[in-house]
Design a protein around this motif. Sequence first.
Motif, PDB file in Angstrom:
ATOM      1  N   GLN A 168       0.820  -1.234   0.000  1.00 66.20           N
ATOM      2  CA  GLN A 168       0.000   0.000   0.000  1.00 66.20           C
ATOM      3  C   GLN A 168       0.848   1.275   0.000  1.00 66.20           C
ATOM      4  O   GLN A 168       0.302   2.367  -0.082  1.00 66.20           O
ATOM      5  CB  GLN A 168      -0.932   0.018   1.219  1.00 66.20           C
ATOM      6  N   ASN A 169       2.169   1.164   0.126  1.00 67.24           N
ATOM      7  CA  ASN A 169       2.992   2.371   0.148  1.00 67.24           C
ATOM      8  C   ASN A 169       3.524   2.690  -1.257  1.00 67.24           C
ATOM      9  O   ASN A 169       3.082   3.613  -1.901  1.00 67.24           O
ATOM     10  CB  ASN A 169       4.142   2.205   1.163  1.00 67.24           C
ATOM     11  N   LEU A 170       4.482   1.898  -1.734  1.00 69.52           N
ATOM     12  CA  LEU A 170       5.105   2.100  -3.048  1.00 69.52           C
ATOM     13  C   LEU A 170       5.574   3.550  -3.269  1.00 69.52           C
ATOM     14  O   LEU A 170       5.070   4.271  -4.140  1.00 69.52           O
ATOM     15  CB  LEU A 170       4.156   1.650  -4.173  1.00 69.52           C
ATOM     16  N   PRO A 171       6.547   3.969  -2.444  1.00 69.71           N
ATOM     17  CA  PRO A 171       7.113   5.313  -2.594  1.00 69.71           C
ATOM     18  C   PRO A 171       8.067   5.350  -3.788  1.00 69.71           C
ATOM     19  O   PRO A 171       8.336   4.313  -4.401  1.00 69.71           O
ATOM     20  CB  PRO A 171       7.912   5.470  -1.296  1.00 69.71           C
ATOM     21  N   PHE A 172       8.569   6.523  -4.105  1.00 67.27           N
ATOM     22  CA  PHE A 172       9.518   6.649  -5.213  1.00 67.27           C
ATOM     23  C   PHE A 172      10.852   7.201  -4.713  1.00 67.27           C
ATOM     24  O   PHE A 172      10.887   8.010  -3.778  1.00 67.27           O
ATOM     25  CB  PHE A 172       8.946   7.561  -6.303  1.00 67.27           C
ATOM     26  N   ALA A 230       9.882   0.767  -3.494  1.00 68.88           N
ATOM     27  CA  ALA A 230      10.286  -0.140  -2.421  1.00 68.88           C
ATOM     28  C   ALA A 230       9.135  -1.030  -2.019  1.00 68.88           C
ATOM     29  O   ALA A 230       7.973  -0.605  -2.008  1.00 68.88           O
ATOM     30  CB  ALA A 230      10.742   0.671  -1.204  1.00 68.88           C
ATOM     31  N   ILE A 231       9.477  -2.284  -1.715  1.00 67.48           N
ATOM     32  CA  ILE A 231       8.505  -3.171  -1.067  1.00 67.48           C
ATOM     33  C   ILE A 231       9.272  -4.061  -0.097  1.00 67.48           C
ATOM     34  O   ILE A 231      10.317  -4.619  -0.461  1.00 67.48           O
ATOM     35  CB  ILE A 231       7.671  -3.984  -2.084  1.00 67.48           C
ATOM     36  N   GLY A 232       8.774  -4.168   1.128  1.00 66.85           N
ATOM     37  CA  GLY A 232       9.476  -4.936   2.160  1.00 66.85           C
ATOM     38  C   GLY A 232      10.909  -4.470   2.262  1.00 66.85           C
ATOM     39  O   GLY A 232      11.181  -3.278   2.367  1.00 66.85           O
ATOM     40  N   ASN A 233      11.845  -5.416   2.188  1.00 62.92           N
ATOM     41  CA  ASN A 233      13.263  -5.040   2.277  1.00 62.92           C
ATOM     42  C   ASN A 233      13.904  -4.794   0.913  1.00 62.92           C
ATOM     43  O   ASN A 233      15.107  -4.639   0.815  1.00 62.92           O
ATOM     44  CB  ASN A 233      14.053  -6.143   3.003  1.00 62.92           C
ATOM     45  N   PHE A 284      14.155 -11.811 -11.486  1.00 66.31           N
ATOM     46  CA  PHE A 284      14.022 -11.322 -10.107  1.00 66.31           C
ATOM     47  C   PHE A 284      15.237 -10.519  -9.636  1.00 66.31           C
ATOM     48  O   PHE A 284      15.102  -9.405  -9.137  1.00 66.31           O
ATOM     49  CB  PHE A 284      13.748 -12.487  -9.141  1.00 66.31           C
ATOM     50  N   ASP A 285      16.419 -11.068  -9.809  1.00 68.09           N
ATOM     51  CA  ASP A 285      17.621 -10.408  -9.271  1.00 68.09           C
ATOM     52  C   ASP A 285      17.960  -9.081  -9.957  1.00 68.09           C
ATOM     53  O   ASP A 285      18.603  -8.221  -9.360  1.00 68.09           O
ATOM     54  CB  ASP A 285      18.836 -11.343  -9.361  1.00 68.09           C
ATOM     55  N   ALA A 286      17.523  -8.944 -11.203  1.00 64.33           N
ATOM     56  CA  ALA A 286      17.784  -7.672 -11.900  1.00 64.33           C
ATOM     57  C   ALA A 286      16.829  -6.588 -11.424  1.00 64.33           C
ATOM     58  O   ALA A 286      17.171  -5.403 -11.429  1.00 64.33           O
ATOM     59  CB  ALA A 286      17.642  -7.870 -13.411  1.00 64.33           C
ATOM     60  N   ILE A 287      15.642  -6.990 -11.017  1.00 64.45           N
ATOM     61  CA  ILE A 287      14.594  -6.015 -10.656  1.00 64.45           C
ATOM     62  C   ILE A 287      14.543  -5.728  -9.162  1.00 64.45           C
ATOM     63  O   ILE A 287      14.398  -4.582  -8.747  1.00 64.45           O
ATOM     64  CB  ILE A 287      13.222  -6.513 -11.173  1.00 64.45           C
ATOM     65  N   PHE A 288      14.677  -6.767  -8.356  1.00 62.56           N
ATOM     66  CA  PHE A 288      14.564  -6.608  -6.899  1.00 62.56           C
ATOM     67  C   PHE A 288      15.940  -6.689  -6.255  1.00 62.56           C
ATOM     68  O   PHE A 288      16.651  -7.673  -6.417  1.00 62.56           O
ATOM     69  CB  PHE A 288      13.650  -7.691  -6.312  1.00 62.56           C
ATOM     70  N   LYS A 289      16.306  -5.646  -5.530  1.00 58.62           N
ATOM     71  CA  LYS A 289      17.615  -5.634  -4.869  1.00 58.62           C
ATOM     72  C   LYS A 289      17.416  -5.364  -3.391  1.00 58.62           C
ATOM     73  O   LYS A 289      16.619  -4.491  -3.029  1.00 58.62           O
ATOM     74  CB  LYS A 289      18.480  -4.529  -5.480  1.00 58.62           C
ATOM     75  N   PRO A 290      18.121  -6.095  -2.532  1.00 60.25           N
ATOM     76  CA  PRO A 290      17.994  -5.807  -1.103  1.00 60.25           C
ATOM     77  C   PRO A 290      18.343  -4.340  -0.841  1.00 60.25           C
ATOM     78  O   PRO A 290      19.354  -3.845  -1.363  1.00 60.25           O
ATOM     79  CB  PRO A 290      19.028  -6.742  -0.460  1.00 60.25           C
TER      80      PRO A 290
END
Length: 424
Positions: free
Chosen positions: A25-29, A44-47, A112-118
Motif C-alpha cells: 500500500q505504500n510504493l514510494p519513489f 520499495a517493497i518490504g526489504n 528477479f535479481d535484476a529487478i529486486f535488490k535488497p
Amino acid sequence: MIIKANNPALTSWIDVEKNSDFPIQNLPFGIYSDSINQHRVCSAIGNYVIDLYELADRGYFKTLTLNKELFNRPYLNDLIALGKSATRALRERLSDLLESTNQELQGDKKTFDAIFKPQSSVQLMLPVKVGDYTDFYSSIDHATNIGTMIRDPKNALMPNWKYIPVGYHGRASSIMVSGSNFHRPKGQMKPADAEVPTFGPCKLLDFELETGYIIGKSSSPGQSISTEQADDYIFGMVLFNDWSARDIQTWEYVPLGPFLSKNFASTVSPWVVTLDALEPFRTEGYVQEPKVFPYLEYKGNKNVDIKLEVAIQPENGEETIVCRSNYKYMYWTMEQQLAHHTVNGCNVNVGDLMGSGTISGPDVSEYGSMMELSWKGTKPIKLKDGSERKFINDNDTVILRGYCKNNEVRIGFGECKAKLLPAL
Ligand code: MN
C-alpha cells in the motif's frame, strides 16, 4: 476518488514483515545507485528496492506509454512532472504487478535479481533536484514554545502568526540525502552576557523535526494556487531535518531572518511517499480562530496522522529516542501553505521542497527540537549511555523516523539520518 493501490486488503507475493515501512500500500519513489547501475528510479517493497527501469525495459509498463528513459535519470523530476494521472497510473500498475494473485512478474523468476535488490545492497540517492526550498513555521506548539523562551510567555505568538503561514526562503544547495554527514558550522555568535560577538564553531547545534513536500507540477508567474487545487501540485512527502545553529541564529536573525544558521545543511529522507498513499491517514485540522482569509479556507480533512520520532545515537553507542511527535499537530496545512506561497503570484517548480517547520506537540515529550526539549539548555536530556545533551555533540547521529498506522495498514518513510562531524 478511489485509489486502488491503497486497498488495505491487498497482499503481495513478496514477503513483507508486519512492521515494514514498505507494504504494497505504500510504493514510494526514490533513486538508487549500486555497483551495476548509476541512478535508477526505484520503488520499495518490504526489504527490497524495485528497479523501475528494468521493469520498463522488459515491457511491464507498456500499457502506460511511458518512455523508459524516464526511469534512467538522476532525479525524479522528469517523472513526477508528467502529473498526478501518470504517476498514479504507474503506482497502480506497480501494485498490480506485486499483488499476490498476479502471475506476470511473479512467474518471471529469471528477472528477479535484476529487478529486486535488497535495500541494504544499494545506495539511496537524493530523490529530487531541488530548485527552491521554502521553510514554514506552522506548528503552533513549536511557535509558542520558541516565543515563550525568547520573548514573552504572554505574547508568545507574534500578532501575524494566526493570519499568515509564516515562512522564509531557505537554501537548496545544501539539502543532502539521509546518510550524508556534515561538519559543525562556524560563525559569529553573541552570548547574552557578552558585549561583543565571538567567532568559532557553533555551540548550540540543533535538529528540527520536520517533514517536507515535493512540488510535482509547476505554476506560472502571476498564478495563484488555491487550497482546492493544491493537492494536484503536491507529489508527495519526505522526512526533513532542518539543522539549525541556534547561537548563530540569535545574533544574525535581526531584521531579515535566518541566514547562515540554517543554510549549511538540511537532511532529507530518500523515499518520497506519495500524497495518494497518505490519503487514508488524512485527519481533521485545527479550528482556526480568528477566521482565516478566504484564500486560506479549505474543505475536508487536510492534516495527516504521521507518527514521528527522533533518536540521538552517540558515536559507537545505543540510540535514545528523545522525541515522539505527529504531523497532525500542524496548525497550517500543506494546502494552506501552498495557497499562501503563491497568492502573490510567486511561481513554483517541479522539485521545489516545502518544509513544514519544526513539528512539536503539546506534551514535553513531543517537542521537535533540542532547543525545546532542553528548554534552551536549562534541562539536559539523559541518553541511555548515561551522558546528557542540551544540544547535539560532535559525532552524534540524529535519526528521524515517521510512519502512518491504522487498524489495517502501516506505511512508513524509512529513515532520515546524518552524523554531525567536528568543525573543519
Ligand atoms: Mn526549519
